[in-house]
Design a protein around this motif. Structure first.
Motif, short mmCIF file in Angstrom:
data_model
loop_
_atom_site.label_atom_id
_atom_site.label_comp_id
_atom_site.label_asym_id
_atom_site.label_seq_id
_atom_site.Cartn_x
_atom_site.Cartn_y
_atom_site.Cartn_z
N UNK A 106 0.82 -1.22 0.00
CA UNK A 106 0.00 0.00 0.00
C UNK A 106 0.86 1.27 0.00
N UNK A 107 2.02 1.20 0.67
CA UNK A 107 2.90 2.37 0.74
C UNK A 107 3.59 2.69 -0.57
N UNK A 108 3.47 1.79 -1.56
CA UNK A 108 4.10 2.01 -2.87
C UNK A 108 3.09 2.48 -3.91
N UNK A 109 1.94 2.97 -3.43
CA UNK A 109 0.90 3.47 -4.33
C UNK A 109 0.55 4.91 -4.02
N UNK A 110 0.12 5.63 -5.05
CA UNK A 110 -0.44 6.96 -4.87
C UNK A 110 -1.60 7.11 -5.84
N UNK A 111 -2.45 8.08 -5.60
CA UNK A 111 -3.62 8.28 -6.45
C UNK A 111 -3.22 8.76 -7.84
N UNK A 112 -3.92 8.28 -8.86
CA UNK A 112 -3.69 8.78 -10.21
C UNK A 112 -4.59 9.99 -10.46
N UNK A 113 -3.98 11.15 -10.75
CA UNK A 113 -4.82 12.31 -11.11
C UNK A 113 -5.61 12.03 -12.39
N UNK A 258 9.49 6.45 -2.92
CA UNK A 258 9.04 6.46 -4.31
C UNK A 258 7.64 6.98 -4.50
N UNK A 259 6.71 6.61 -3.60
CA UNK A 259 5.32 7.05 -3.77
C UNK A 259 5.19 8.55 -3.64
N UNK A 260 6.01 9.16 -2.77
CA UNK A 260 5.97 10.62 -2.60
C UNK A 260 6.47 11.33 -3.86
N UNK A 261 7.57 10.82 -4.41
CA UNK A 261 8.09 11.42 -5.65
C UNK A 261 7.10 11.22 -6.79
N UNK A 262 6.48 10.03 -6.86
CA UNK A 262 5.46 9.76 -7.88
C UNK A 262 4.32 10.76 -7.77
#
Length: 307
Positions: A106-113, A258-262
């Motif tokens: 879960x920590x390796x994901x971020x929302x897609x705009x 990585x998720x923050x940079x993404x």
């Protein structure tokens, strides 16, 4: 049954195949993502051939790929912030993203705009964090000049844009066919090949302050010959030269979480401040064709698989 890219031994493109696999089940803290797009990268080809087996050992059968974007299918226990149906961007550290269904921490994901396409979202992680890390490694500042080799490639095309945002003058080394694209992004294009040092000096009469090498094949030596200090040279492609001359090799591992940079990069793309050129899109079943194009090393932007 869901499909996934697999190979059973080190080798050329012909070892790649697409297999039916068991449906993955998310454990604690994991999210099952139905992949809509997965980018491909030169590092994956190097891992597959066994060229970097001492650094990245493999167990077989091996999957392939880090980059992904898709829709949350199922969440494991202890996962907050994501629900089935959410559109996400992320990455797998398990060499597993080139598949229809992928387990992701879960920590390796971020929302897609909403404004970021699947193709761009699914090919963002490796090139994005690598470009971000390389630019931050050499710290270009306003009034300085930075040269970037392979300036139209997957990492290079993002690195030139990230570097421009620092206010520095950016010189991009690329083939003639990509010069208009570089100019349109505020980059001074210079052709690679014989005489490149003289062309760089002509484009940078006050000298070169920093150099990012995304291609290898002698650019570290070129940077040193141009008078760039070793601590302001970063290569993501020529580790032998880096060891010999003491230059940096910062890329994705230097970019932080990585998720923050993404999330930061995806926001810049959504707002129109960054562009990720998409060179070609292949169905998952044509993974061999996709890597055949990639390994020619003359692609402008990213090649993407769509399950």
């Amino acid at each position: 049954m869901p499909k996934a890219v697999r190979y059973d031994e080190f080798g050329g493109i012909d070892v790649l195949r697409v297999d039916d696999v068991e449906r993955p089940v998310p454990a604690d803290g994991q999210v099952l993502v139905r992949v809509r797009a997965a980018g491909i990268n030169p590092s994956e080809a190097a891992i597959r051939t066994g060229a970097v087996a001492q650094i990245f050992p493999s167990t077989f059968p091996s999957g392939q790929g880090s980059d992904l974007a898709g829709v949350v299918e199922e969440v494991g226990t202890g996962v907050g912030g994501f629900s089935p149906g959410d559109e996400v961007i992320g990455f797998s550290n398990k060499r597993a993203s080139q598949a229809e269904l992928v387990l992701v921490e879960a920590g390796d994901l971020t929302r897609k705009p909403e404004k970021v396409s699947w193709e761009v979202a699914g090919s963002l992680y490796v090139v994005g964090v690598t470009a971000w890390g390389a630019v931050h490694a050499v710290q270009p500042r306003e009034g300085e000049t930075v040269v970037i080799s392979g300036a139209a490639g997957g990492v290079g095309s993002l690195a030139v844009q990230v570097a421009r945002r620092t206010g520095a003058t950016v010189i991009g080394l690329a083939g003639e066919g990509n010069h208009e694209w570089l100019k349109s992004h505020g980059v001074i294009p210079v052709a690679y090949g014989d005489g490149v040092a003289d062309r760089i000096r002509a484009a940078a009469p006050s000298g070169v302050d920093a150099f990012i090498d995304t291609f290898g094949q002698g650019y570290v030596e070129l940077a040193l010959a141009l008078g760039v200090a070793a601590e302001r040279i970063d290569t993501i492609a020529d580790f032998a030269a880096a060891a010999k001359y003491g230059v940096k090799t910062d890329g994705g591992s230097a970019a932080g979480p990585g998720a923050e940079v993404l999330a930061e990069l995806a926001g810049l793309i959504a707002d129109g401040h960054l562009e990720v050129p998409i060179a070609n899109v292949y169905p998952l079943a044509q993974v061999r064709e996709a890597y055949t194009e990639l390994e020619r090393r003359h692609t402008h932007g990213k090649i993407v698989l769509k399950p």
